[in-house]
Design a protein around this motif. Sequence first.
Motif, short mmCIF file in Angstrom:
data_model
loop_
_atom_site.label_atom_id
_atom_site.label_comp_id
_atom_site.label_asym_id
_atom_site.label_seq_id
_atom_site.Cartn_x
_atom_site.Cartn_y
_atom_site.Cartn_z
N MET A 149 0.83 -1.20 0.00
CA MET A 149 0.00 0.00 0.00
C MET A 149 0.87 1.25 0.00
SD MET A 149 -2.98 -1.19 2.68
CE MET A 149 -3.74 0.44 2.76
N ALA A 150 1.95 1.24 0.79
CA ALA A 150 2.85 2.39 0.83
C ALA A 150 3.51 2.60 -0.53
CB ALA A 150 3.92 2.18 1.90
N ASP A 151 3.88 1.49 -1.18
CA ASP A 151 4.48 1.58 -2.51
C ASP A 151 3.48 2.16 -3.51
OD1 ASP A 151 6.43 1.05 -4.61
OD2 ASP A 151 5.14 -0.60 -5.20
N TYR A 152 2.26 1.68 -3.48
CA TYR A 152 1.24 2.19 -4.39
C TYR A 152 0.94 3.66 -4.13
CZ TYR A 152 0.01 -2.41 -6.33
OH TYR A 152 0.04 -3.60 -6.99
N GLN A 153 0.89 4.04 -2.83
CA GLN A 153 0.62 5.43 -2.51
C GLN A 153 1.73 6.34 -3.03
OE1 GLN A 153 -2.21 6.85 -1.19
NE2 GLN A 153 -1.12 8.68 -1.88
N GLY A 154 2.97 5.86 -2.94
CA GLY A 154 4.08 6.62 -3.49
C GLY A 154 3.95 6.81 -4.99
N ARG A 155 3.49 5.76 -5.67
CA ARG A 155 3.29 5.87 -7.12
C ARG A 155 2.17 6.87 -7.45
NH1 ARG A 155 3.71 -0.35 -9.45
NH2 ARG A 155 5.28 -1.11 -7.99
N VAL A 156 1.09 6.81 -6.67
CA VAL A 156 -0.02 7.74 -6.89
C VAL A 156 0.43 9.18 -6.71
CG1 VAL A 156 -2.24 8.53 -5.97
CG2 VAL A 156 -1.84 6.09 -6.32
#
Length: 280
Positions: A25-32
């Motif tokens: 989730m943290a990785d995805y949030q960084g991408r967003v």
Amino acid sequence: MHQEIQQVAQVEVPVERAKAAIALMADYQGRVTELSRIRREAIEEAAAAGMSQSEIATLLGVSRGRVGQLAAQGPPPERAFFGTDLMTISLGGKYEAGKSPEEAGEVVSRQDLGNFEHLRQLLATLKLEAQYEVIAPTGMVNLNRDNHIVVCGPRLSPIIAQVLEGDDNLRFQKDRAWHLVDLKSQEIYRSPMDEDGSAGDVGYLARLPRLDGKGTFIYIAGIHAIGANGVVHYLENHLAELYRDVRTRRFSTLISCRYDPKTQEILESKRVSPIYRHEA
């Protein structure tokens, strides 16, 4: 289901599955966050090129009001100057004075700790978090990583000194005192502290190549420690225009500063050399 999500779902131990989900989730949030920055920058560039919000809206397939919302969402474009994730700020370390090598601990100057705090606050406005590490007095530092800022003079790190040799435009040199030289114009920049004792210094700001050739890092140093504070002050006040000039390409330039001799607070900073671009 996305393969990464499926892999997390298949972790058998519940707590480990939760940890894997949190990390993803943290990785995805960084991408967003980074994608929203890219989107904002693209809309701003389109507007700067003369396109109206209505024209942009038509091409994006959204309403004119939505374009205005998208242009205000996400971090500012200049976030990319530093990185896309947790920033590591490496500060030059020295051994404690007055103690034997066996007893002395590794310390950083008050100015460099102030630099970290100012950089941390600046990065927070760009939706980036920051941590710092102390470069051992041997000067050994790992330059081969992303999202990295180094605040350390070449005197404290032979690795940094070696990388600086690759700048064909600006250079630290020493005769009676350390100073900076513009190799193109042959102009010499000495610290006012060394010339007449006045409260000023000159610093070096650059994006330099990693040793592995797979990226770059931001480098900040002054003739004296407070010169680095002047560079940070310049970034606090001129980051957007600097990013427009250099984006994420390699460059180097010199920054002069004045400071309050009582409080050590930077009062003024300005660029005193051209911005030299290291890439065609």
